[in-house]
Design an enzyme around this catalytic site. Structure first.
Site, PDB file in Angstrom:
ATOM      1  N   LYS A   1      36.943  69.134 -37.043  1.00  0.00           N
ATOM      2  CA  LYS A   1      36.197  69.630 -38.210  1.00  0.00           C
ATOM      3  C   LYS A   1      36.427  71.134 -38.381  1.00  0.00           C
ATOM      4  CE  LYS A   1      33.661  67.653 -40.514  1.00  0.00           C
ATOM      5  NZ  LYS A   1      33.915  66.902 -41.784  1.00  0.00           N
TER       6      LYS A   1
ATOM      7  N   THR B   1      30.181  70.783 -40.446  1.00  0.00           N
ATOM      8  CA  THR B   1      29.084  70.536 -39.512  1.00  0.00           C
ATOM      9  C   THR B   1      28.753  71.770 -38.685  1.00  0.00           C
ATOM     10  OG1 THR B   1      28.556  69.301 -37.495  1.00  0.00           O
ATOM     11  CG2 THR B   1      30.879  69.558 -37.971  1.00  0.00           C
ATOM     12  N   ASP B   2      27.504  71.833 -38.228  1.00  0.00           N
ATOM     13  CA  ASP B   2      27.120  72.943 -37.338  1.00  0.00           C
ATOM     14  C   ASP B   2      27.842  72.852 -35.989  1.00  0.00           C
ATOM     15  OD1 ASP B   2      25.753  70.740 -36.275  1.00  0.00           O
ATOM     16  OD2 ASP B   2      23.775  71.685 -36.323  1.00  0.00           O
ATOM     17  N   GLU B   3      28.421  71.672 -35.687  1.00  0.00           N
ATOM     18  CA  GLU B   3      29.074  71.516 -34.379  1.00  0.00           C
ATOM     19  C   GLU B   3      30.282  72.434 -34.214  1.00  0.00           C
ATOM     20  OE1 GLU B   3      29.543  67.664 -32.704  1.00  0.00           O
ATOM     21  OE2 GLU B   3      27.664  66.949 -33.542  1.00  0.00           O
TER      22      GLU B   3
ATOM     23  N   TYR C   1      35.995  65.835 -31.877  1.00  0.00           N
ATOM     24  CA  TYR C   1      35.428  65.738 -33.234  1.00  0.00           C
ATOM     25  C   TYR C   1      35.196  67.128 -33.815  1.00  0.00           C
ATOM     26  CZ  TYR C   1      31.714  65.627 -36.736  1.00  0.00           C
ATOM     27  OH  TYR C   1      30.968  65.856 -37.870  1.00  0.00           O
TER      28      TYR C   1
HETATM   29  P1  NAD Z   1      30.102  58.241 -41.602  1.00  0.00           P
HETATM   30  O1  NAD Z   1      30.902  58.008 -40.379  1.00  0.00           O
HETATM   31  O2  NAD Z   1      28.811  57.525 -41.799  1.00  0.00           O
HETATM   32  O3  NAD Z   1      30.998  57.958 -42.905  1.00  0.00           O
HETATM   33  C1  NAD Z   1      32.321  58.346 -43.004  1.00  0.00           C
HETATM   34  C2  NAD Z   1      32.947  57.609 -44.177  1.00  0.00           C
HETATM   35  O4  NAD Z   1      34.303  58.071 -44.315  1.00  0.00           O
HETATM   36  C3  NAD Z   1      33.018  56.094 -44.006  1.00  0.00           C
HETATM   37  O5  NAD Z   1      32.616  55.452 -45.199  1.00  0.00           O
HETATM   38  C4  NAD Z   1      34.501  55.829 -43.720  1.00  0.00           C
HETATM   39  O6  NAD Z   1      34.941  54.556 -44.158  1.00  0.00           O
HETATM   40  C5  NAD Z   1      35.158  56.960 -44.485  1.00  0.00           C
HETATM   41  N1  NAD Z   1      36.500  57.298 -43.963  1.00  0.00           N
HETATM   42  C6  NAD Z   1      36.833  57.526 -42.663  1.00  0.00           C
HETATM   43  N2  NAD Z   1      38.142  57.773 -42.565  1.00  0.00           N
HETATM   44  C7  NAD Z   1      38.645  57.740 -43.831  1.00  0.00           C
HETATM   45  C8  NAD Z   1      39.937  57.944 -44.375  1.00  0.00           C
HETATM   46  N3  NAD Z   1      40.987  58.221 -43.583  1.00  0.00           N
HETATM   47  N4  NAD Z   1      40.102  57.841 -45.700  1.00  0.00           N
HETATM   48  C9  NAD Z   1      39.032  57.545 -46.513  1.00  0.00           C
HETATM   49  N5  NAD Z   1      37.794  57.330 -46.051  1.00  0.00           N
HETATM   50  C10 NAD Z   1      37.596  57.429 -44.715  1.00  0.00           C
HETATM   51  O7  NAD Z   1      29.871  59.817 -41.644  1.00  0.00           O
HETATM   52  P2  NAD Z   1      28.625  60.678 -42.149  1.00  0.00           P
HETATM   53  O8  NAD Z   1      27.642  60.809 -41.055  1.00  0.00           O
HETATM   54  O9  NAD Z   1      28.191  60.184 -43.468  1.00  0.00           O
HETATM   55  O10 NAD Z   1      29.318  62.105 -42.322  1.00  0.00           O
HETATM   56  C11 NAD Z   1      29.960  62.462 -43.556  1.00  0.00           C
HETATM   57  C12 NAD Z   1      30.521  63.855 -43.420  1.00  0.00           C
HETATM   58  O11 NAD Z   1      29.474  64.781 -43.128  1.00  0.00           O
HETATM   59  C13 NAD Z   1      31.527  63.993 -42.292  1.00  0.00           C
HETATM   60  O12 NAD Z   1      32.569  64.832 -42.740  1.00  0.00           O
HETATM   61  C14 NAD Z   1      30.746  64.667 -41.174  1.00  0.00           C
HETATM   62  O13 NAD Z   1      31.609  65.463 -40.379  1.00  0.00           O
HETATM   63  C15 NAD Z   1      29.782  65.525 -41.952  1.00  0.00           C
HETATM   64  N6  NAD Z   1      28.484  65.801 -41.316  1.00  0.00           N
HETATM   65  C16 NAD Z   1      27.712  64.794 -40.816  1.00  0.00           C
HETATM   66  C17 NAD Z   1      26.459  65.077 -40.284  1.00  0.00           C
HETATM   67  C18 NAD Z   1      25.564  63.983 -39.761  1.00  0.00           C
HETATM   68  O14 NAD Z   1      24.519  64.284 -39.148  1.00  0.00           O
HETATM   69  N7  NAD Z   1      25.870  62.703 -39.946  1.00  0.00           N
HETATM   70  C19 NAD Z   1      26.003  66.403 -40.254  1.00  0.00           C
HETATM   71  C20 NAD Z   1      26.827  67.413 -40.756  1.00  0.00           C
HETATM   72  C21 NAD Z   1      28.050  67.096 -41.297  1.00  0.00           C
HETATM   73  O1  DAU Z   2      25.156  68.323 -35.920  1.00  0.00           O
HETATM   74  C1  DAU Z   2      25.830  67.573 -36.880  1.00  0.00           C
HETATM   75  C2  DAU Z   2      26.491  66.379 -36.229  1.00  0.00           C
HETATM   76  O2  DAU Z   2      25.443  65.477 -35.883  1.00  0.00           O
HETATM   77  C3  DAU Z   2      27.518  65.708 -37.124  1.00  0.00           C
HETATM   78  O3  DAU Z   2      28.581  66.602 -37.347  1.00  0.00           O
HETATM   79  C4  DAU Z   2      28.051  64.422 -36.484  1.00  0.00           C
HETATM   80  O4  DAU Z   2      28.914  63.751 -37.376  1.00  0.00           O
HETATM   81  C5  DAU Z   2      26.861  63.538 -36.173  1.00  0.00           C
HETATM   82  O5  DAU Z   2      27.294  62.352 -35.531  1.00  0.00           O
HETATM   83  C6  DAU Z   2      25.850  64.264 -35.288  1.00  0.00           C
HETATM   84  O6  DAU Z   2      26.420  64.527 -33.984  1.00  0.00           O
HETATM   85  P1  DAU Z   2      25.552  64.346 -32.642  1.00  0.00           P
HETATM   86  O7  DAU Z   2      26.456  64.181 -31.510  1.00  0.00           O
HETATM   87  O8  DAU Z   2      24.513  65.411 -32.555  1.00  0.00           O
HETATM   88  O9  DAU Z   2      24.781  62.972 -33.016  1.00  0.00           O
HETATM   89  P2  DAU Z   2      24.472  61.637 -32.194  1.00  0.00           P
HETATM   90  O10 DAU Z   2      23.540  60.821 -33.026  1.00  0.00           O
HETATM   91  O11 DAU Z   2      25.693  60.998 -31.666  1.00  0.00           O
HETATM   92  O12 DAU Z   2      23.657  62.203 -30.944  1.00  0.00           O
HETATM   93  C7  DAU Z   2      22.483  62.980 -31.114  1.00  0.00           C
HETATM   94  C8  DAU Z   2      21.988  63.374 -29.743  1.00  0.00           C
HETATM   95  O13 DAU Z   2      21.505  62.199 -29.062  1.00  0.00           O
HETATM   96  C9  DAU Z   2      23.069  63.958 -28.830  1.00  0.00           C
HETATM   97  O14 DAU Z   2      22.505  64.975 -28.022  1.00  0.00           O
HETATM   98  C10 DAU Z   2      23.496  62.776 -27.954  1.00  0.00           C
HETATM   99  C11 DAU Z   2      22.204  61.968 -27.835  1.00  0.00           C
HETATM  100  N1  DAU Z   2      22.374  60.501 -27.720  1.00  0.00           N
HETATM  101  C12 DAU Z   2      23.130  59.855 -28.637  1.00  0.00           C
HETATM  102  C13 DAU Z   2      23.319  58.486 -28.579  1.00  0.00           C
HETATM  103  C14 DAU Z   2      24.167  57.771 -29.598  1.00  0.00           C
HETATM  104  C15 DAU Z   2      21.724  59.803 -26.713  1.00  0.00           C
HETATM  105  O15 DAU Z   2      20.995  60.401 -25.875  1.00  0.00           O
HETATM  106  N2  DAU Z   2      21.908  58.451 -26.636  1.00  0.00           N
HETATM  107  C16 DAU Z   2      22.693  57.760 -27.517  1.00  0.00           C
HETATM  108  O16 DAU Z   2      22.823  56.511 -27.371  1.00  0.00           O
END
Ligand code: NAD
Ligand code: DAU
Length: 339
Positions: free
Chosen positions: A157, A125-127, A153
């Site tokens: 990562k 992730t970019d985080e 988190y």
């Molecule tokens: P998500 O939370 O929707 O899904 C995570 C999945 O992993 C779930 O199906 C969960 O059951 C499974 N899981 C969790 N713990 C596990 C374990 N111990 N063993 C096996 N399975 C397990 O997450 P997402 O948003 O789809 O993100 C997927 C990946 O992409 C993550 O690694 C996250 O860090 C990365 N990522 C997410 C975003 C985003 O915006 N959502 C952006 C950049 C990177």
């Molecule tokens: O940048 C990539 C990341 O994006 C991934 O690595 C993470 O897994 C993914 O969850 C996401 O992280 P963020 O913290 O950016 O996403 P989230 O949807 O939780 O929040 C997006 C923005 O919105 C953040 O600035 C917090 C704000 N927010 C979020 C929630 C849930 C609110 O203002 N209100 C809310 O209720």
């Protein structure tokens, strides 16, 4: 080719599985998922009908189970999506993040070493780069930006990324890492900003915006992320990190107002609530390396992507209503009840 996808019952992993099944019907896809609160087997119901798809409910930290699956399936590539992914939950309870995100990654890479130097891709992730100031739009995250994490988190990562690169250098494991910006699209769990705002707006519930709503995220349609990962796994240079993002920065408040417009709901539903601890101000990815080296470009504009996403949530209400009416209610009450 047999490809093992971990975390495939979650948001991006499931989209990736459907992408692979569509594009490479000759490949076998093996999904390993623990089915935590974020994993949903119903998301994979169409994949489960396919002959070339197999699902294992297993924890990536469970070395014995993971080795058994490797022995049986003999994957040529592993794409690791499995993770605890929600920043707010990591602030409330970090431990499971360290376990799954770091130790789980290690177990998978050990299995890759043991069963024949299997190709390993870490979805990061970019985080891991921390955040950028709001008043410096010229600054973007490149692959050279130092790691500077803010939340448990992102720290977990970052640790996994470093471990993956260490396995490349020390053991010669064929590893790549991608660092993507915020994804949106179908099957996004309702705890995250965009689906939470859609679900709440549909129910005429308050739309909880953290702090002033001026924090900026860089949004990418999930399918574009899937295409980038596929390119990296097939053509990327081993031992390298690739940033993925579409130059699409938006303030949270503007996203929420856009969702109100799309759903024809009043902005009076917006409620400013206490800020997230350590809240990152701005993310912005420089994707020039993946564009230059692998020819990746995002294909879905934000205007198209957000409309498709809102439409998907409106036509798949049973998918998210089942979630928000279950255990999620307790989470919501704990997180937002007194905020
Ligand atoms: P998500 O939370 O929707 O899904 C995570 C999945 O992993 C779930 O199906 C969960 O059951 C499974 N899981 C969790 N713990 C596990 C374990 N111990 N063993 C096996 N399975 C397990 O997450 P997402 O948003 O789809 O993100 C997927 C990946 O992409 C993550 O690694 C996250 O860090 C990365 N990522 C997410 C975003 C985003 O915006 N959502 C952006 C950049 C990177
Ligand atoms: O940048 C990539 C990341 O994006 C991934 O690595 C993470 O897994 C993914 O969850 C996401 O992280 P963020 O913290 O950016 O996403 P989230 O949807 O939780 O929040 C997006 C923005 O919105 C953040 O600035 C917090 C704000 N927010 C979020 C929630 C849930 C609110 O203002 N209100 C809310 O209720």
């Amino acid at each position: 080719m047999t490809i093992l996808v971990t975390g495939g019952a979650g948001f991006i992993g499931s989209n990736f599985i459907y992408f692979l099944l569509g594009r490479y019907p000759q490949d076998k896809i093996v999904c390993v998922d623990k089915l935590t609160y974020a994993g949903n087997l119903s998301t994979l119901k169409d994949a489960l009908k396919r002959q070339n798809f197999v699902f294992y409910k297993a924890d990536i930290c469970d070395r014995g189970e993971i080795y058994k699956i490797f022995q049986k399936e003999n994957p040529e590539a592993v794409i690791n999506f499995a993770a605890e992914s929600h920043v707010d939950r990591s602030i409330a309870d970090p431990e499971v993040f360290l376990r799954t995100n770091i130790l789980g990654t290690q177990v998978l890479m050990d299995a890759c070493r043991l069963y024949g130097r299997v190709r390993f891709h870490q979805v990061s992730t970019d985080e891991v780069y921390g955040d950028l100031p709001l008043d410096r739009p010229d600054l973007l995250f490149t692959e050279e930006t130092p790691i500077r994490t803010s939340s448990p988190y992102s720290a977990s990562k970052a640790a996994a990324d470093l471990l993956a690169l260490a396995y490349y250098r020390t053991y010669g494991l064929p590893v790549t890492v991608s660092r993507c910006s915020n994804n949106y699209g179908p099957y996004h769990f309702p705890e995250k900003l965009i689906p939470l705002m859609i679900a709440n707006a549909v129910a005429d519930m308050p739309l909880p915006v953290y702090g002033t709503g001026e924090n900026v995220r860089d949004w990418l349609y999930v399918e574009d992320h899937c295409k980038a990962i596929d390119l990296i796994v097939r053509k990327g240079k081993l031992g390298e990190v690739y940033n993925v993002g579409g130059h699409n920065e938006r303030r949270n408040i503007d996203i929420v107002k856009l969702i109100c417009r799309e759903l024809d709901k009043p902005e009076s539903l917006i409620k400013f609530v206490a800020d997230r601890k350590g809240h990152d101000l701005r993310y912005a990815i420089d994707p020039s390396k993946i564009s230059r080296e692998l020819g990746w470009v995002p294909e879905t504009s934000f205007e198209t992507g957000i409309r498709k996403t809102v439409d998907w949530y409106m036509t798949h209400r049973e998918w998210w209503e089942e979630i928000v009416n279950g255990e999620y209610r307790n989470y919501y009450e704990k997180m937002y009840g007194n905020r």
